[in-house]
Design a protein around this motif. Structure first.
Motif, mmCIF file in Angstrom:
data_model
loop_
_atom_site.group_PDB
_atom_site.id
_atom_site.type_symbol
_atom_site.label_atom_id
_atom_site.label_comp_id
_atom_site.label_asym_id
_atom_site.label_seq_id
_atom_site.Cartn_x
_atom_site.Cartn_y
_atom_site.Cartn_z
ATOM 1 N N VAL A 127 23.143 9.388 13.562
ATOM 2 C CA VAL A 127 22.844 8.508 12.090
ATOM 3 C C VAL A 127 23.661 9.014 11.114
ATOM 4 C CG1 VAL A 127 21.158 7.793 10.715
ATOM 5 C CG2 VAL A 127 20.556 7.758 13.005
ATOM 6 N N LEU A 128 24.251 8.336 10.489
ATOM 7 C CA LEU A 128 25.480 8.797 9.188
ATOM 8 C C LEU A 128 25.089 8.128 7.948
ATOM 9 C CD1 LEU A 128 27.961 10.149 8.310
ATOM 10 C CD2 LEU A 128 29.169 7.757 8.901
ATOM 11 N N LEU A 129 24.620 8.938 6.952
ATOM 12 C CA LEU A 129 24.360 8.478 5.702
ATOM 13 C C LEU A 129 25.745 9.055 5.012
ATOM 14 C CD1 LEU A 129 20.660 9.536 4.693
ATOM 15 C CD2 LEU A 129 21.812 7.234 5.874
ATOM 16 N N ALA A 130 26.596 8.027 4.622
ATOM 17 C CA ALA A 130 28.043 8.374 4.253
ATOM 18 C C ALA A 130 28.293 8.136 2.660
ATOM 19 C CB ALA A 130 29.096 7.390 4.976
ATOM 20 N N GLY A 131 27.262 7.915 1.808
ATOM 21 C CA GLY A 131 27.471 7.776 0.479
ATOM 22 C C GLY A 131 28.585 6.947 -0.006
ATOM 23 N N ASP A 132 29.512 7.230 -0.561
ATOM 24 C CA ASP A 132 30.636 6.610 -1.118
ATOM 25 C C ASP A 132 31.765 7.142 -0.224
ATOM 26 O OD1 ASP A 132 28.939 4.830 -2.735
ATOM 27 O OD2 ASP A 132 29.881 5.720 -4.519
ATOM 28 N N ALA A 133 31.645 7.851 0.911
ATOM 29 C CA ALA A 133 32.658 8.108 1.480
ATOM 30 C C ALA A 133 33.842 6.744 1.811
ATOM 31 C CB ALA A 133 32.572 8.890 2.932
ATOM 32 N N PHE A 134 32.819 5.737 2.251
ATOM 33 C CA PHE A 134 33.269 4.388 2.410
ATOM 34 C C PHE A 134 32.200 3.480 2.054
ATOM 35 C CE2 PHE A 134 32.005 5.839 6.622
ATOM 36 C CZ PHE A 134 31.401 4.672 7.038
ATOM 37 N N ALA A 135 32.203 2.197 2.113
ATOM 38 C CA ALA A 135 31.036 1.335 1.826
ATOM 39 C C ALA A 135 31.021 0.256 3.007
ATOM 40 C CB ALA A 135 31.521 0.673 0.731
ATOM 41 N N THR A 136 29.799 -0.493 3.030
ATOM 42 C CA THR A 136 29.478 -1.446 4.179
ATOM 43 C C THR A 136 29.521 -2.752 3.456
ATOM 44 O OG1 THR A 136 27.387 -1.060 4.033
ATOM 45 C CG2 THR A 136 28.271 0.152 5.810
ATOM 46 N N VAL A 137 30.286 -2.997 2.118
ATOM 47 C CA VAL A 137 30.604 -4.151 1.344
ATOM 48 C C VAL A 137 31.964 -4.042 0.828
ATOM 49 C CG1 VAL A 137 29.313 -3.383 -0.512
ATOM 50 C CG2 VAL A 137 29.469 -5.849 -0.039
ATOM 51 N N ASN A 138 32.639 -5.214 0.892
ATOM 52 C CA ASN A 138 33.905 -4.922 0.254
ATOM 53 C C ASN A 138 33.730 -5.347 -1.291
ATOM 54 O OD1 ASN A 138 36.551 -5.333 -0.788
ATOM 55 N ND2 ASN A 138 37.112 -7.000 0.861
ATOM 56 N N MET A 139 33.781 -4.117 -2.168
ATOM 57 C CA MET A 139 33.506 -4.333 -3.504
ATOM 58 C C MET A 139 34.908 -4.809 -4.467
ATOM 59 S SD MET A 139 30.930 -1.034 -4.034
ATOM 60 C CE MET A 139 29.960 -1.593 -5.222
ATOM 61 N N ASP A 140 35.882 -4.923 -3.348
ATOM 62 C CA ASP A 140 36.960 -5.331 -4.271
ATOM 63 C C ASP A 140 37.056 -6.854 -4.267
ATOM 64 O OD1 ASP A 140 37.986 -2.624 -4.530
ATOM 65 O OD2 ASP A 140 39.264 -2.803 -2.807
ATOM 66 N N SER A 141 36.281 -7.478 -3.555
ATOM 67 C CA SER A 141 36.162 -9.038 -3.548
ATOM 68 C C SER A 141 34.801 -9.518 -4.117
ATOM 69 C CB SER A 141 36.006 -9.437 -2.111
ATOM 70 O OG SER A 141 35.497 -10.599 -1.830
ATOM 71 N N TRP A 142 35.196 -10.453 -5.295
ATOM 72 C CA TRP A 142 33.925 -11.140 -5.926
ATOM 73 C C TRP A 142 33.066 -11.613 -4.999
ATOM 74 C CZ3 TRP A 142 33.242 -9.758 -10.611
ATOM 75 C CH2 TRP A 142 34.363 -9.353 -11.492
ATOM 76 N N SER A 143 33.450 -12.317 -4.062
ATOM 77 C CA SER A 143 32.629 -13.401 -3.241
ATOM 78 C C SER A 143 31.809 -12.223 -2.201
ATOM 79 C CB SER A 143 33.416 -14.138 -2.361
ATOM 80 O OG SER A 143 34.030 -13.607 -1.526
ATOM 81 N N SER A 144 32.661 -11.317 -1.788
ATOM 82 C CA SER A 144 31.667 -10.176 -1.021
ATOM 83 C C SER A 144 30.735 -9.254 -1.605
ATOM 84 C CB SER A 144 32.631 -9.364 -0.338
ATOM 85 O OG SER A 144 33.691 -9.794 0.615
ATOM 86 N N LEU A 145 31.265 -9.174 -2.915
ATOM 87 C CA LEU A 145 30.390 -8.485 -3.721
ATOM 88 C C LEU A 145 28.782 -9.215 -4.201
ATOM 89 C CD1 LEU A 145 30.332 -5.752 -5.149
ATOM 90 C CD2 LEU A 145 31.065 -6.580 -7.178
ATOM 91 N N ILE A 146 29.090 -10.531 -4.303
ATOM 92 C CA ILE A 146 27.890 -11.339 -4.686
ATOM 93 C C ILE A 146 27.000 -11.454 -3.541
ATOM 94 C CG2 ILE A 146 27.118 -13.443 -5.756
ATOM 95 C CD1 ILE A 146 29.771 -13.058 -7.640
#
Ligand SMILES: [Zn+2]
Ligand SMILES: [Zn+2]
Length: 303
Positions: free
Chosen positions: A168-187
Motif C-alpha cells: 500500500v502506497l501513500l504517495a502525497g504529491d509525488a504524483f496525483a490520481t487526478v489530472n489537475m492540469d485539466s479543468w474538466s478532470s479537476l472538476i
C-alpha cells in the motif's frame, strides 16, 4: 454529522478535505497516525471524522507530513495542539514548516488549470513551531509496519509512505490520481495517474526519479494527496507505464532548471517568468477556486 473516513486498505482510511486528501493509518482501539492535515481551518472537521472512526476522545500518536504545502499542513498546528502530538517532516522540508524560509514561489505560467488558480493561493510562510520533529531514517513513528521513502521533486523534503506486506502506497504529491492540469478532470475528479500539482513542483528530474522509484515498489493500492485513491489489479503495470512515459511540462520556471534548497530553505531560484495574464481576468474565475474550497468536489463524489 461527521464526514466518514473511507477504508482503502486494512487499517488505512481516506478523507478528502475539499481537493486535498488526508489518510489515517491504524485501527480503532490501537495506535494510529494522521498522514497530512488538510487545508487551513479544517481541524474540527478532521477531529470529528477521526472520532467517528477511532472513538470519542481518541487521539493519534503523531501527525506525519508528506510535505509542508498549505493544502497538506494547513490544519496541522491546530490539530497537534488539540491532541498534544508531534508533527513529523523530512529534514529538507523542515525550513519551510518552521518559518525559516518561504517555499519557492508557484509558477502560474507553467500552463493548466491549477497553474491558473495558483495565483490565488496564499504564499505566506508556515510556522508549525516546536511541534515539528525530523523523521528518523527508516520506520514511520508508531506504525512500524510502514516505512517512509524520500521522494523529492514536488518539494525538497517530500516523502511517501509504503507498507511492504500488502504494498500500500501513500504517495502525497509525488504524483496525483487526478489530472489537475485539466479543468474538466479537476472538476469531475476523474481517476488518472497524473503529474504532481504542476505550478508547485520545483524539480522535474527529481520528480521523475521519485516516480520511477515508487513504480518499482509495484503498489497494489495508491492514495495520493489529490484525486480518488486507486486499487485496480493492473495498477503496478499502469504505474510502471506512467513512470516510463512521464514528461515534465513543456515550459515553466522550474522545467529546465530546478529551484535549489537546503536545510535552511531556498538557495537559488530560476528567474521569475513574465506572467501575461492580467490580474482582473484571473479574478473573474476566482469563483472556481471558491467552489473548490467550499467542498464542491466532495459533494459531487458523495452523490
Ligand atoms: Zn504539494
Ligand atoms: Zn497538494
Amino acid at each position: 454529522m461527521a464526514r466518514l473516513i473511507t477504508r482503502i486498505a486494512p487499517d488505512v482510511g481516506w478523507l478528502p478535505i475539499s481537493f486535498a486528501n488526508i489518510y489515517f493509518i491504524g485501527r480503532p482501539g490501537g495506535k494510529w497516525v494522521l498522514v497530512d492535515a488538510g487545508l487551513p481551518g479544517r481541524a474540527n472537521e478532521i477531529v470529528e471524522a477521526s472520532e467517528a472512526r477511532f472513538g470519542a476522545g481518541s487521539m493519534p500518536e503523531a501527525i506525519i507530513l508528506t510535505h509542508g504545502h498549505m493544502d497538506h499542513a494547513g490544519s496541522a498546528l491546530g490539530l497537534a495542539e488539540k491532541w498534544d502530538v508531534p508533527i513529523y517532516a523530512h529534514r529538507l522540508e523542515v525550513p519551510f514548516v518552521t518559518g525559516r524560509s518561504p517555499y519557492p514561489p508557484a509558477d502560474p505560467t507553467v500552463g493548466g488549470a491549477l497553474a491558473f488558480l495558483s495565483r490565488f493561493f496564499p504564499t505566506r510562510r508556515r510556522d508549525l513551531g516546536k511541534r515539528v520533529r525530523e523523521l528518523q531514517p527508516g520506520k514511520v513513528p508508531s506504525v512500524t509496519s510502514w516505512k517512509w521513502l524520500a521522494t523529492p521533486g514536488h518539494s525538497p523534503g517530500h516523502i511517501s509512505l509504503f507498507r511492504t506486506s500488502d504494498r500500500v502506497l501513500l504517495a502525497g504529491d509525488a504524483f496525483a490520481t487526478v489530472n489537475m492540469d485539466s479543468w474538466s478532470s479537476l472538476i469531475v475528479g476523474r481517476q488518472r495517474l497524473s503529474r504532481p500539482p504542476t505550478p508547485f513542483t520545483i524539480n522535474w528530474d527529481a520528480t521523475h526519479s521519485s516516480i520511477k522509484e515508487l513504480a518499482a515498489l509495484r503498489p497494489n493500492v495508491i492514495g495520493c494527496g489529490h484525486g480518488v485513491p486507486i486499487s485496480d489489479t493492473d495498477l503496478p503495470e499502469r504505474l510502471e507505464k506512467f513512470a516510463e512515459t512521464f514528461r515534465a511540462p513543456k515550459r515553466g520556471r522550474y522545467v529546465r532548471r530546478p529551484a535549489r534548497t537546503d536545510e535552511n530553505g531556498i538557495v537559488d531560484l530560476p528567474p521569475a517568468p513574465f506572467d501575461p495574464i492580467p490580474f482582473a481576468t484571473a479574478a473573474s474565475v476566482m469563483c472556481i477556486g471558491i467552489a473548490l474550497g467550499a467542498g464542491y468536489l466532495d459533494e459531487k463524489r458523495q452523490r
